[in-house]
Scaffold this active site. Sequence first.
Site: not given
Length: 461
Positions: A53-56, A58-59, A188
């Site tokens: 789904l996605g990456q940031g 920290f994960g 956030d």
Amino acid sequence: MDIHCTRPKCQRPVNPVPELDHPEKLKTTSQKYCTCCGMPLILAGRYLPQRLLGQGGFGAAYLAVDRYTPTLRSCVVKQFQPAGQLSAQQLAIAQQHFEQEALVLEELGNEHPQIPRLYAFFPLLVPPSAKGEESQFFYLVQEWIDGQNLEEELEYTGTFSEQDILLLLRQILPVLQFIHDRDAIHRDIKPSNIMRDKKGRLVLLDFGAVKQISQGSAGRSTEIYSQGFAPPEQMAGGQVYPSTDLYALAVTCLILLTHKTSQELYDSYNNRWNWRSEIDLSEPLASVLDKMLALSPYQRFASANEVLESLRPQSMPGINPSTTLQAAATPAVATPPPIPPKPVAKTPNFSTPEWLMISTFTGFESVVLALAFTNLFGITGIGMGLWGAAMGLLVYAQFRRWIERVDLAIIAIISWGILLFVPPVRGNQPLDVILIIPVCVGAGLGLFMSIFRLISQRLVR
């Protein structure tokens, strides 16, 4: 069924596992391993990651299914995988925030319908690799919210109206009050962390930055925030307050109203927000947003309930009462009235048997339609154009799952019957051509697709 490997930087993460397409084997199949890197694929023995789904920072997050639920419940699997070179202290802090998210979801998600529920939190210890290194991964499994976040919605449908913003505040402010009442601050708030599900309900996401505070006091912030949304006290690493979230929510509203970035709306030279020239709002709502955006925490509203009170009809002359907020006394956990959802683009995922049916049907219909249009129009541009348009519509309808399974057989029988029994459509074609060629082409294309899938799976393995 394809399972997505969760090892960071795996070169071939998609692993076809054909036996999982059979319901009788789905719940009993033993552990499977990535054919590229050897990573265990079935997490905690039950969760099957389907796609990234996605990456940031920290994960990474994966859409997965739980094979031990009757409906193969969809869920989100978050993996802790910090990017970049972190010191031991930074890594420990990052892991602490990941564990904090699990704790917050367990405490808050089960109590409020607009916060995702926690399903599981577990580590995964991977045996030593060829280099002799043992790896440990941490996973968080939470409720899947099927919809669009507001950042995606802004790109898809354009700027929000004043009524849209009032409805947004109506749904999100009670959630923030619920969080703040439990001695927590989200820290956030931004469009990508607010999701609208298919029923129109807004859900608050990403609790990895949540700060727990002691009763009646504020907590000191750490260097985790989203640039452009965090107020000065948070960016400076100072104490954070409930009004810290209200500031970020107001910035979110401005971005949705104007489709501009916070950098474009903030006058850094004069150290103030300069947004009023960008959008024409009623004065009551504009004043509320200005107060939420005050640079000093004590100048803002002290709580989400205060904002709710300021947006009540009697506090906002000139605003249509039907678009304003309910009284602040409304229970925080009450589900707000649904708003018609905006369309969400979905990417279909077809199993091997579905690909076989689609290819067979497409091959069969291509011949049936070619014979019909040839008999009606001859070999002309009109006939070829109609055939191409009809085939394109059929392929698109299958891709969007408007027609599938039994629908394919029904359409095939009807179109075949028209070709056989309607004289203008049948023309002078021999009976054996009409009976044999569509079946042979459909079966041939289905066989070709089966062989292609088999070879591709072998190559991947």
